[in-house]
Design an enzyme around this catalytic site. Sequence first.
Site, mmCIF file in Angstrom:
data_model
loop_
_atom_site.group_PDB
_atom_site.id
_atom_site.type_symbol
_atom_site.label_atom_id
_atom_site.label_comp_id
_atom_site.label_asym_id
_atom_site.label_seq_id
_atom_site.Cartn_x
_atom_site.Cartn_y
_atom_site.Cartn_z
ATOM 1 C CG HIS A 30 59.298 29.147 75.776
ATOM 2 N ND1 HIS A 30 59.825 29.807 74.692
ATOM 3 C CD2 HIS A 30 58.044 29.644 75.946
ATOM 4 C CE1 HIS A 30 58.926 30.645 74.200
ATOM 5 N NE2 HIS A 30 57.840 30.579 74.952
ATOM 6 C CB ALA A 44 58.948 30.558 68.340
ATOM 7 C CG LEU A 68 65.796 35.043 76.596
ATOM 8 C CD1 LEU A 68 65.991 33.638 77.131
ATOM 9 C CD2 LEU A 68 66.674 35.265 75.372
ATOM 10 C CB SER A 69 60.511 38.165 73.242
ATOM 11 O OG SER A 69 59.345 38.227 72.429
#
Length: 270
Positions: free
Chosen positions: A31, A26, A178-179
Site C-alpha cells: 500500500h 491493514a 504482500l497481502s
Amino acid sequence: MQICKTPADLKVLNAQNIGFVPTMGALHAGHLSLIERAKAENAFVVVSIFVNPTQFGMNEDFSQYPRPLEKDLDLCAKAGVNAVFTPQVQTLYPFKEAISLNPPKDLLGFEADLRPGHFSGVLQVVLKLFNLVRPTKAYFGQKDAQQLLILQRMANDLFLPVEVIACPTLRDSDGLALSSRNTYLSPEQRELALKIPKALNTIKEAYETGITQGTNLLALGQEVLSPLEVQYLALVNRQLQPLERVEPNNSLILTAIKVGTTRLLDNLWL
C-alpha cells in the site's frame, strides 16, 4: 493530515489533481508503494480505509478481517498522505438495497466463479469512492489482476474522469506477494505459501528459455505447487481470455491457492 469521515468532510478539502489509493486497511509496504506513486504524480493524495461488506461472501472473513485503524492512520501520516477517508458502512450504503453493478461477462471466470458477487461489490464501492473523492488518478496493485482489469474497464466504459493506474506487485524478502491476509498464515503455512512465487518464477524462467506453450508452462507450475490446493492456474491474455501460447506483453499467469484456510492470489505478467 486530515481525517474525513463523511462526504461533507471530503467536500471541504477543495483539492485538485487528487491521487487516490483505495484500501481496506491493514496497510503494508505494498500500500505504501501505491501512496508513494500517488505522491509523485499528484499534488494531493487521499487514502480510503474501508472494509467493504458487499465484496465478501457468506462464509468469508469479513468479521475477522484485520482493522488496525490507528496504526494505519499513523502509517499514512508518516507517508505524507494529505487526507484519509474512513467512512462507516451506513455512510456508503445509506439505503436498505443499494444499486448494483455487474462486471462484463468477458472478464468473468476465476475469482468471479469462486466468489459469486465479489466483483459486483468491488465495482459498487469503488464507483462510490470515485464519485466522493473525485480523483484524477487512482492506484491499484497488479497482484489483484482480475480486479484491476475490471476496474479499468469500468472507468473506460462509464467514461469516468479518472485514470486507473496499475502498480507492480510488492513482495516480501522471501518472495511472497504482500497481502493483508498473510497475517493469517502460521510459520509452517507461510513456508508452504512460498511455493507460489517459486512456481511463478519457474514458469518465468521456462518462458525465458523459449517455452511458450501454455500446457507446458502450467505443468511446470503445477509440479512446484504440489501438494497445495490449486484453485486455478491459468494462462490468459489481458482481456482474461484463455491462451494456448504466451503472447508477449499481452499475457498473464493467474493463480489462486489455498494454504490452510487462507486464499492467496498471485500472478505473472508476461
